[in-house]
Motif scaffolding. Structure first.
Motif, short mmCIF file in Angstrom:
data_model
loop_
_atom_site.label_atom_id
_atom_site.label_comp_id
_atom_site.label_asym_id
_atom_site.label_seq_id
_atom_site.Cartn_x
_atom_site.Cartn_y
_atom_site.Cartn_z
N PHE A 64 5.21 11.57 -13.81
CA PHE A 64 6.56 11.42 -13.26
C PHE A 64 6.54 11.50 -11.73
O PHE A 64 7.27 10.77 -11.06
N ALA A 77 25.45 14.87 -21.96
CA ALA A 77 24.06 14.92 -21.48
C ALA A 77 23.74 16.29 -20.92
O ALA A 77 22.70 16.88 -21.22
N VAL A 86 21.06 19.49 -22.25
CA VAL A 86 20.05 20.19 -21.48
C VAL A 86 20.31 21.68 -21.47
O VAL A 86 19.40 22.49 -21.66
N SER A 92 13.11 16.00 -11.94
CA SER A 92 14.02 15.17 -12.72
C SER A 92 15.24 14.75 -11.90
O SER A 92 15.69 13.60 -12.01
N ALA A 93 15.71 15.66 -11.04
CA ALA A 93 16.86 15.29 -10.20
C ALA A 93 16.46 14.15 -9.26
O ALA A 93 17.20 13.16 -9.11
N GLY A 111 16.22 10.96 -11.12
CA GLY A 111 17.55 10.48 -11.45
C GLY A 111 18.19 9.79 -10.27
O GLY A 111 18.76 8.69 -10.40
N LEU A 115 22.02 10.26 -14.20
CA LEU A 115 22.13 11.57 -14.85
C LEU A 115 21.35 11.59 -16.17
O LEU A 115 20.64 12.55 -16.47
N LEU A 116 21.46 10.49 -16.94
CA LEU A 116 20.72 10.43 -18.21
C LEU A 116 19.22 10.50 -17.94
O LEU A 116 18.48 11.18 -18.67
N VAL A 117 18.77 9.83 -16.88
CA VAL A 117 17.35 9.88 -16.54
C VAL A 117 16.94 11.32 -16.22
O VAL A 117 15.96 11.84 -16.73
N SER A 118 17.76 11.97 -15.38
CA SER A 118 17.44 13.34 -14.99
C SER A 118 17.34 14.25 -16.21
O SER A 118 16.35 14.97 -16.38
N CYS A 119 18.37 14.18 -17.06
CA CYS A 119 18.37 15.05 -18.24
C CYS A 119 17.19 14.72 -19.14
O CYS A 119 16.51 15.62 -19.66
N VAL A 121 14.26 13.33 -18.33
CA VAL A 121 12.99 13.76 -17.74
C VAL A 121 12.83 15.27 -17.84
O VAL A 121 11.77 15.77 -18.19
#
Lengths: 929, 114
Positions: A573, A614, A618, A692-693, A696, B11-15, B17
């Protein structure tokens, strides 16, 4: 097409000989010999044209865009090598018939030898340098196979690996050099490269290219400091040593020098590198050869020395030196091959190759001894033999060079020293083995070998004599033709003759012979001196360095690849982040020219729900059931998004897939812990949140940049042709079953394969069925709610009817095989949920694997069907029919294809869920979670 | 509108990942599912956003781009197959290894450093 047939016949011979295991040895040999003999006659038929100065070329276009062709070329140099490869190859095959013991596999040796022959022919005849390199590597591989022929011996395996590493490594350098060469010239064609001397030598990369190509040549031809692999390759059977490690493969490096001589030679760096390497190798090889007790060891180092001599000749700055080099290539191949074969006979008849034991063989095998002595004399450079002539030429050329400025006189002096050493080790070969008292502790009682085992040596020794006495008789044409090719069209006046009068080279020869014999008589002191030297073991150094490299690499690999999948994912990633994020910083403006549409209330609510879903997934990810429920909200909202933005087919698909997915995950959760333990440290959570942020943000930016820019789509074609060409108004479906039908076929195959993979994964699964849930409560005994059971049963026909309707209308309105299949699957899954798989299996026995297979078969045969009408694969057909009462309907072959899709989807989906569900209804036992 | 859409995808990508980077199999399966939602929405949006223009001939004057839709449709189905395969693999892995940790065993039991 004659040219192409020469390597092809040899390859054919390799295949044929590998199949002769059931035949007798004579039959096997005869069959194997057939192909190279035909090839030899073909080559002879081509020879007159080459002697007349022509070059024969044959090309088959392969990847013209990359400049890669299958191209063959025969000029004087190639012709000389083809003769050597085929001629000595034939003799070696014949000789090996008598050499191999009854335990050794003959087809194996022959197949490898012929494969090697193919590779060598390919090298010398290639007109494309990439192709040349391919065959170059093939020689390394076939040499590996041949050295390790007696694979049960550790030294054979080690020698094979060492040869492969050194020559294979050199091969990589050569590839780099050839690619550079091709880049400089702009073509991989050999003709073009040979004609571009000025461009190549003026180029900034000339030095690098030259060094890389020379690395390839020097490793192959065992030049110092890469010479150490050759003595270890002697673990191979002696026919292999005679063929590969004296006559042909080690000459491949020399061939490379000769081949690129017109394009690369002539500069100072060439002369310095090539001549000094050759000189060092020549002296070192000759010196070590003197001290080897093993006959093959002596010959191996002598070979290294002679290869050094030829290399030195190519490095001297006179034209005649190149001619002398070619002449010595021929002579060395002839006398060294015969010497190896003689050694093989001695080894075969006495059981040893140790010169300390072998003495006085003259009495036991006078005939073989005579042959070996003549060949050894040729190696020493005794007059009347071929070795003398080329050595004279060599001495003469060392006198004409100006390589080292005022110190150039050193080269003829050192050449004479090497000559003396050669005489000394040749004398040792003759005297120690055939005279010098009586044999000591021989494993076998020596005698003459089988009559025909000597024939190949007789032929070669006869050649030594004929060339030595009447040089112009057979050698003139081929030598001139080869020199013509090497020197790029210009051949200096030269005359190979036995007698040139009393001159300096003759004096050097005389000094070498007398000095060599003197050295040999004083060998006791030399051996004592050598014994007092610290031993420099090249093999140990090689082994140590390999060990160190392996250990270092292993440590580095362990550092990077430590077995933690979690870490690999993180690193991946991070790299995605770097590579996808970087170009964004180089972009001037994120938003495009397209006018933004305003946000309306519906969209805002939908987006809010999606985001909440979503984020909740999490937040509660450790409580698995909760997060599963939350993610289903996201899935539903995604299908709403599709509905909103004009994609009804997608919305239907997403909706049904969502149902199946959630049911599946719910079922899976039964077999997995209900909670995720708290494991990650806060630091790691922060790190993962950061990655991840950032990812995103990057994806959102790319997405935003993409959708705010106007675009040209190829879809105009699909919109325009869907009705007229595909017979349907639902363009998405027409694309799936018609325009891009082949893709869809691939996709249903993937679906089927995934289902089969799951089926296999679940076979013999050790059951870990929990009796209690995570709170410690027993699962309820009332498994199937009656209300659901009765409703679902009555719903089934209705659902099937709907799915049938969706299927039929798919071509013209939202629907189609995928969606209908999913709807049917959902209807059945509901039955499974309501009644359990035991109840279903008593009423309905379905083999889902057969269903999947028949679905894919239907789709495939629909595609194949168009062949029967002379159309390409997957051409669709449709027409309209007027049927009484029902009215006008459309029939299309795409519908049958879609039926295949439908059946596959139903089969795959149900197989996945039913096989997992079956497990859940099995016996339960207590497990710890 | 476009901004909102892109933010949702991001946001979907962040969550997704974040979940994929967890150490247990089930959250990873959820993460992959989430990630495929994001990818599907992203691919779909390459045909640009348009409302009430479904690519069914004769229903409106302008049509949206049908090609990304066709690609995404199969992607959804294959995404399901992939999710199913991964989750079954997770079950099998847990049955064979006795743990649902992605590295086969929880970190504290391991000798190598993560």
């Amino acid at each position: 097409m004659t040219l192409l047939w020469i390597p092809l016949l040899s390859l054919l011979g390799s295949i044929i000989s590998s199949r002769t295991g059931k035949l007798t040895r004579n039959q096997s040999t005869a069959l194997t010999l057939l192909m190279p003999i035909i090839a030899l006659f073909m080559t002879i038929s081509l020879a007159p044209a080459i002697f007349a100065g022509n070059v024969i070329r044959e090309t088959i276009s392969w990847i013209p865009l990359l400049g890669i062709d299958i191209a063959f070329r025969l000029d004087g140099l190639a012709l000389l090598f083809v003769f050597m490869i085929l001629g000595i190859g034939i003799l070696v095959i014949f000789y090996a018939r008598y050499y191999l013991s009854s335990k050794d596999s003959m087809p194996k040796l022959y197949a490898y030898l012929m494969l090697f022959m193919t590779a060598m022919l390919g090298i010398v005849m290639s007109n494309n340098i990439i192709q040349l390199w391919f065959f170059w590597e093939l020689t390394s591989i076939s040499s590996f196979l041949l050295i390790s022929y007696w694979w049960h011996k550790p030294e054979a395996r080690k020698g094979a690996i060492m040869a492969l590493i050194v020559t294979g490594g050199g091969g990589l350098a050569l590839l780099a050099g050839l690619l550079l060469l091709g880049n400089i010239v702009g073509s991989y064609n050999l003709d073009a490269i040979l004609a571009s001397r000025e461009i190549i030598q003026a180029h900034a990369w000339y030095e690098v290219t030259l060094i890389l190509v020379l690395l390839g040549a020097f490793t192959k031809s065992a030049q110092f400091p890469f010479h150490f692999w050759l003595p270890h390759a002697m673990a191979a059977p002696t026919p292999v040593s005679a063929y590969l490690h004296s006559a042909t493969m080690v000459k491949a490096g020399i061939f490379l020098l000769a081949r690129f001589y017109p394009a690369l030679a002539g500069t100072d760096i060439w002369f310095i590198l090539v001549s000094l390497t050759g000189l060092t190798t020549m002296l070192l090889g000759a010196y070590i050869a003197l001290f080897k007790h093993d006959l093959k060891g002596l010959l191996a180092y002598s070979t290294i020395s002679h290869l050094g001599l030829i290399t030195l000749l190519f490095g001297l700055d006179t034209k005649l030196a190149a001619v002398a080099a070619i002449f010595h290539i021929i002579n060395h191949a002839i006398f060294k091959a015969s010497l190896f074969m003689a050694t093989g006979i001695i080894d075969h008849e006495t059981g040893t190759r140790d010169m300390r034991k072998l003495n006085g063989m003259w009495r036991f095998m006078p005939y073989t001894a005579t042959l070996a002595m003549v060949a050894a004399a040729a190696m020493a450079g005794v007059p009347l033999l071929n070795g003398f002539l080329s050595k004279e030429m060599f001495f003469a050329e060392t006198l004409h060079q100006q390589l080292l400025g005022s110190m150039s006189w050193l080269i003829p002096v050192l050449a004479t020293v090497a000559g003396a050493l050669a005489v000394a080790y040749s004398a040792r070969f003759i005297h120690d083995v055939f005279f010098n008292g009586d044999p000591i502790d021989l494993p076998k009682q020596p005698s003459e070998p089988p009559r025909y085992m000597r024939v190949p040596i007789e032929i070669l020794v006869a050649l030594c004599l004929v060339v030595g006495i009447f040089p112009n008789f057979i050698i003139d044409d081929i030598l001139k033709a080869a020199s013509f090719a090497v020197l790029g069209g210009y051949v200096p006046e030269f005359k190979v003759a036995l007698w040139h009068g009393f001159n300096l080279p003759l004096l050097m020869s005389a000094i070498a012979v007398i000095g060599g014999l003197f050295l040999y008589t004083q060998r006791r002191y030399l051996f004592q001196f050598q014994a007092s030297m610290p031993s420099l073991n090249a093999k140990k150094a090689f082994d140590d360095s390999i060990y160190l490299i392996t250990k270092w690499s292993q440590r580095k690999i362990n550092d990077i690849e430590n077995g933690s999948l979690q870490r690999y994912l993180m690193l991946m990633f991070v790299f995605v982040l770097i590579f996808a994020g970087w170009p964004l910083f180089e972009m001037h403006q994120l938003s495009g020219q397209k006018e933004l549409t305003p946000i309306d209330l519906h969209n805002a609510i939908g987006a809010a729900l999606l985001m909440i879903g979503a984020i909740s997934t999490v937040i509660w990810y450790r409580a698995r059931v909760v997060s599963l429920l939350m993610i289903s909200v996201v899935g539903l909202m995604v299908s709403v998004v599709f509905t909103r933005f004009s994609a009804p087919d997608l919305a239907l698909t997403q909706l049904t897939v969502e149902v199946v997915t959630i049911v599946l995950l719910m079922l899976a959760l039964f077999f997995l812990p209900q909670h995720s333990p708290k494991e990650s440290s806060s630091l790691r959570v922060v790190r993962d949140l950061g990655i991840s942020a950032a990812l995103g943000v990057v994806v959102a930016s790319i997405c935003y940049a993409l959708i705010t820019r106007p675009f040209e789509s190829i879809s105009e074609f699909f919109l325009a042709n869907a009705k007229t060409g595909g017979g349907g108004t639902n363009v998405v479906n027409v694309i799936l079953v018609d325009f891009r039908g082949f893709d869809t076929l691939g996709e249903i195959c993937v679906l089927g394969i995934a289902a089969l993979g799951i089926y296999k994964l679940l076979i013999n699964l050790p059951l870990l069925l929990p009796v209690r849930d995570s709170e410690g409560r027993l699962w309820a005994k009332e498994r199937y709610p009656i209300l659901l059971a009765s409703i679902s049963q009555s719903l089934l026909p209705l659902a099937l009817m709907i799915s049938f309707y969706i299927f039929l209308r798919g071509h013209n309105l939202p629907g189609g095989g995928f969606i209908a299949g999913l709807v049917t699957a959902v209807a059945f899954i509901l039955q499974y949920i309501a009644h359990g798989s035991t109840w279903i299996s008593t009423r309905l026995t379905i083999n889902y694997r057969k269903i999947i297979a028949s679905g894919i078969a239907i789709a495939t045969f629909t595609g194949v069907g168009s062949w029967f009408y002379g159309r390409p694969f997957m051409t669709t057909w449709f027409d309209y029919f007027d049927i009484p009462i029902i009215g006008k309907i459309e029939l299309a072959s795409a519908l049958i294809f879609d039926l295949g899709v439908y059946i596959t989807v139903v089969g795959a989906t149900l197989m996945i869920l039913a096989s997992l569900g079956q497990l859940a209804s099995g016996p339960k036992e207590e497990v710890k979670t | 509108m476009e901004l909102l859409y892109a933010s949702c995808v991001g946001l979907l990508v962040s969550c997704g990942v974040f979940l994929i980077l967890r150490s247990r199999t089930f959250p990873i399966v959820l993460g992959l599912t989430m990630f495929s939602y994001a990818v599907n929405l992203f691919l779909f949006s390459s045909g640009r956003l348009s409302i009430n223009n479904a690519a069914v001939l004769g229903t409106s004057s302008e049509y949206t781009d049908p090609l990304p839709q066709a690609l995404v449709l199969t992607a959804i189905v294959i995404g399901f197959a992939m999710t199913a395969f991964v989750v079954i693999l997770a079950i099998r892995g847990r049955a064979d290894l006795g743990s649902d940790h992605v590295d086969g065993e929880p970190e504290k039991d391991k000798k190598v450093n993560v």
